[in-house]
Design a protein around this motif. Structure first.
Motif, PDB file in Angstrom:
ATOM      1  N   ALA A  19       0.827  -1.199   0.000  1.00 53.01           N
ATOM      2  CA  ALA A  19       0.000   0.000   0.000  1.00 53.01           C
ATOM      3  C   ALA A  19       0.863   1.251   0.000  1.00 53.01           C
ATOM      4  O   ALA A  19       0.555   2.241  -0.694  1.00 53.01           O
ATOM      5  CB  ALA A  19      -0.920   0.002   1.221  1.00 53.01           C
ATOM      6  N   LEU A  59     -10.336   6.725   1.855  1.00 48.59           N
ATOM      7  CA  LEU A  59     -10.530   5.638   0.896  1.00 48.59           C
ATOM      8  C   LEU A  59     -12.011   5.348   0.666  1.00 48.59           C
ATOM      9  O   LEU A  59     -12.433   5.052  -0.458  1.00 48.59           O
ATOM     10  CB  LEU A  59      -9.825   4.377   1.396  1.00 48.59           C
ATOM     11  CG  LEU A  59      -8.298   4.396   1.303  1.00 48.59           C
ATOM     12  CD1 LEU A  59      -7.708   3.224   2.068  1.00 48.59           C
ATOM     13  CD2 LEU A  59      -7.838   4.370  -0.150  1.00 48.59           C
ATOM     14  N   ILE A 118      -0.391   5.080  -0.813  1.00 47.69           N
ATOM     15  CA  ILE A 118      -1.521   5.146   0.114  1.00 47.69           C
ATOM     16  C   ILE A 118      -1.018   4.798   1.505  1.00 47.69           C
ATOM     17  O   ILE A 118      -0.431   3.736   1.722  1.00 47.69           O
ATOM     18  CB  ILE A 118      -2.636   4.168  -0.299  1.00 47.69           C
ATOM     19  CG1 ILE A 118      -3.148   4.542  -1.688  1.00 47.69           C
ATOM     20  CG2 ILE A 118      -3.766   4.177   0.708  1.00 47.69           C
ATOM     21  CD1 ILE A 118      -4.181   3.576  -2.224  1.00 47.69           C
ATOM     22  N   LYS A 136      -9.861  -2.911  -2.348  1.00 41.92           N
ATOM     23  CA  LYS A 136      -8.826  -3.686  -1.652  1.00 41.92           C
ATOM     24  C   LYS A 136      -8.151  -2.844  -0.572  1.00 41.92           C
ATOM     25  O   LYS A 136      -7.970  -3.284   0.563  1.00 41.92           O
ATOM     26  CB  LYS A 136      -7.785  -4.184  -2.646  1.00 41.92           C
ATOM     27  CG  LYS A 136      -8.284  -5.255  -3.609  1.00 41.92           C
ATOM     28  CD  LYS A 136      -7.157  -5.673  -4.541  1.00 41.92           C
ATOM     29  CE  LYS A 136      -7.626  -6.737  -5.524  1.00 41.92           C
ATOM     30  NZ  LYS A 136      -6.552  -7.116  -6.488  1.00 41.92           N
ATOM     31  N   GLN A 137      -7.786  -1.605  -0.941  1.00 40.99           N
ATOM     32  CA  GLN A 137      -7.095  -0.741   0.017  1.00 40.99           C
ATOM     33  C   GLN A 137      -8.025  -0.314   1.150  1.00 40.99           C
ATOM     34  O   GLN A 137      -7.598  -0.172   2.297  1.00 40.99           O
ATOM     35  CB  GLN A 137      -6.529   0.496  -0.697  1.00 40.99           C
ATOM     36  CG  GLN A 137      -5.533   0.184  -1.799  1.00 40.99           C
ATOM     37  CD  GLN A 137      -4.376  -0.659  -1.288  1.00 40.99           C
ATOM     38  OE1 GLN A 137      -3.979  -0.561  -0.135  1.00 40.99           O
ATOM     39  NE2 GLN A 137      -3.832  -1.496  -2.166  1.00 40.99           N
ATOM     40  N   VAL A 159      -1.920   3.680   5.047  1.00 40.59           N
ATOM     41  CA  VAL A 159      -3.023   3.068   5.782  1.00 40.59           C
ATOM     42  C   VAL A 159      -2.717   3.004   7.270  1.00 40.59           C
ATOM     43  O   VAL A 159      -3.319   2.236   8.011  1.00 40.59           O
ATOM     44  CB  VAL A 159      -3.309   1.643   5.248  1.00 40.59           C
ATOM     45  CG1 VAL A 159      -3.839   1.712   3.853  1.00 40.59           C
ATOM     46  CG2 VAL A 159      -2.065   0.764   5.302  1.00 40.59           C
ATOM     47  N   GLU A 202      -9.084  -1.786  -7.045  1.00 42.54           N
ATOM     48  CA  GLU A 202      -7.912  -1.509  -6.219  1.00 42.54           C
ATOM     49  C   GLU A 202      -8.278  -0.710  -4.977  1.00 42.54           C
ATOM     50  O   GLU A 202      -7.772  -0.980  -3.873  1.00 42.54           O
ATOM     51  CB  GLU A 202      -6.871  -0.754  -7.058  1.00 42.54           C
ATOM     52  CG  GLU A 202      -5.545  -0.557  -6.344  1.00 42.54           C
ATOM     53  CD  GLU A 202      -4.873  -1.869  -5.996  1.00 42.54           C
ATOM     54  OE1 GLU A 202      -4.197  -1.919  -4.946  1.00 42.54           O
ATOM     55  OE2 GLU A 202      -5.027  -2.849  -6.758  1.00 42.54           O
TER      56      GLU A 202
END
Length: 355
Positions: free
Chosen positions: A80, A235, A85, A293-294, A87, A290
């Motif tokens: 990630a 997100l 990104i 998923k993130q 997280v 995508e």
């Protein structure tokens, strides 16, 4: 010469023996005074023990969760990060065991805890008001118009407090932090921290101990997981935005296909809008996949970071009680006053001899 020397050596010894006898006789002649002082001291010690309120101790133990990244989750977090990104994950050493102990004793946490609502005598008041009532400050404030109308309502906004509120809070905080609140890690090898709250009111010790643990735990969780929570919300907004774009693109493809129904095959330029919409659908589908998923990875990270404080033992009524016993007051008071009486008698005789 030797005879004279022997006589001279005996004189100081005789004088020393005589002085010891004189002091012994003098102190024995004052035994009534010393015993009387001891009796008075013992009586005062018993009186003090009867007037002294018992002290109640509420004890709470908790463990600090040690977060470590590794395995599949660590690899996913690295992926990630490579995609740009963040997280969250990992809270640094800001809240180590020693720092967490100081957080419990910080003025901000204590003051927020003092504004926690509790029910006393079927009436909802704040812990600060409960402390004030226990110390009987209201009776003293009734004659002072500056303090008479001061109130600490449950859940009050700290930003609207006056200078007088701040001064009272300062005194309460100092009393609690210096005399009542003790937080320590008893063994450095074990990450278990113990918090003790002592006061002469059993319910206050219990309520304050539990409320402070909740307040610090809430602050701890929010601070440690703040970055992960922010990224998860970002997100989620991106997922909603891309999904709306995808739905719009799908609708656009359908509209373009309707407009080119039974179109002359020689007029391919009229099919361009439909093709562009199909490209948008494919691109938004890849992006949405995508992002989903993130987003799920961010939720996993947030769950990993909470809760961060695990309560092991909570205070249970009746709390441990300690008080200054009558026997202890009798012995301590009698010995102290008798000792001072003895010193006074000795000093008085020395002064009389010097004069």
């Amino acid at each position: 010469m030797e005879k004279e020397l022997g006589v001279n050596e005996e004189i100081p010894l005789k004088e020393l023996i005589q002085k010891i006898k004189d002091w012994s006789n003098y102190l024995l002649s004052k035994w009534k005074l010393i015993v009387l002082a001891g009796i008075i001291g013992g009586a005062l010690g018993i009186t003090y023990s009867l007037m002294q309120k018992p002290v109640y101790t509420a004890t709470l133990t908790f463990a600090l969760e040690d977060e470590k990244q590794g395995g599949g989750l660590g690899g996913a977090l690295g992926l990630a990060s490579s995609l740009g990104i963040d997280v969250g994950g990992g809270g640094g050493s800001m809240f180590s065991s020693s720092n967490l102990a100081e957080l419990f004793k910080s003025r901000t946490m204590v003051e927020k805890t003092l504004l926690t609502p509790v029910t006393v005598n079927n009436k909802k008041i704040s812990l600060a008001e409960m402390y004030i009532q226990n110390k009987e400050w209201r009776e003293k404030w009734n004659d002072n118009p500056k303090f008479k109308n001061i109130q600490f309502l449950p859940g009050s906004n700290r930003n609207y407090f006056t200078r007088i509120h701040d001064s009272i809070f300062g005194v309460i905080y100092e009393n609690l932090s210096m005399n009542s609140l003790h937080v320590a890690q008893k063994d450095k090898k074990i990450s278990i921290i113990t918090m003790d709250v002592t006061s002469d009111n059993e319910l206050f010790s219990l309520y304050f101990c539990e409320a402070l643990a909740r307040q610090v735990g809430k602050f701890y969780v929010e601070t440690k997981s703040k970055k992960a929570r922010m990224n998860m919300k970002i997100l989620e907004r991106q997922v909603d935005s891309v999904r709306a774009e995808l739905n719009g693109a799908i609708t656009g493809v359908a509209v373009a296909n309707d407009n080119t129904f039974n179109l002359n095959p020689a007029l391919n330029v009229r099919r361009a809008p439909s093709v562009r919409r199909q490209v948008d659908v494919q691109a938004n589908t890849a992006i949405l996949t995508e992002l989903v998923k993130q987003s799920e990875l961010a939720k996993v990270t947030l769950r990993k970071e909470t809760p961060l404080i695990q309560i092991i033992d909570r205070p249970i009524l009746p709390l441990h009680k300690e008080r200054f016993g009558k026997a202890k007051g009798l012995v301590f008071g009698g010995f102290l006053f008798g000792f001072f009486a003895l010193i006074w008698v000795i000093v008085r005789k020395i002064i009389s001899e010097l004069l």
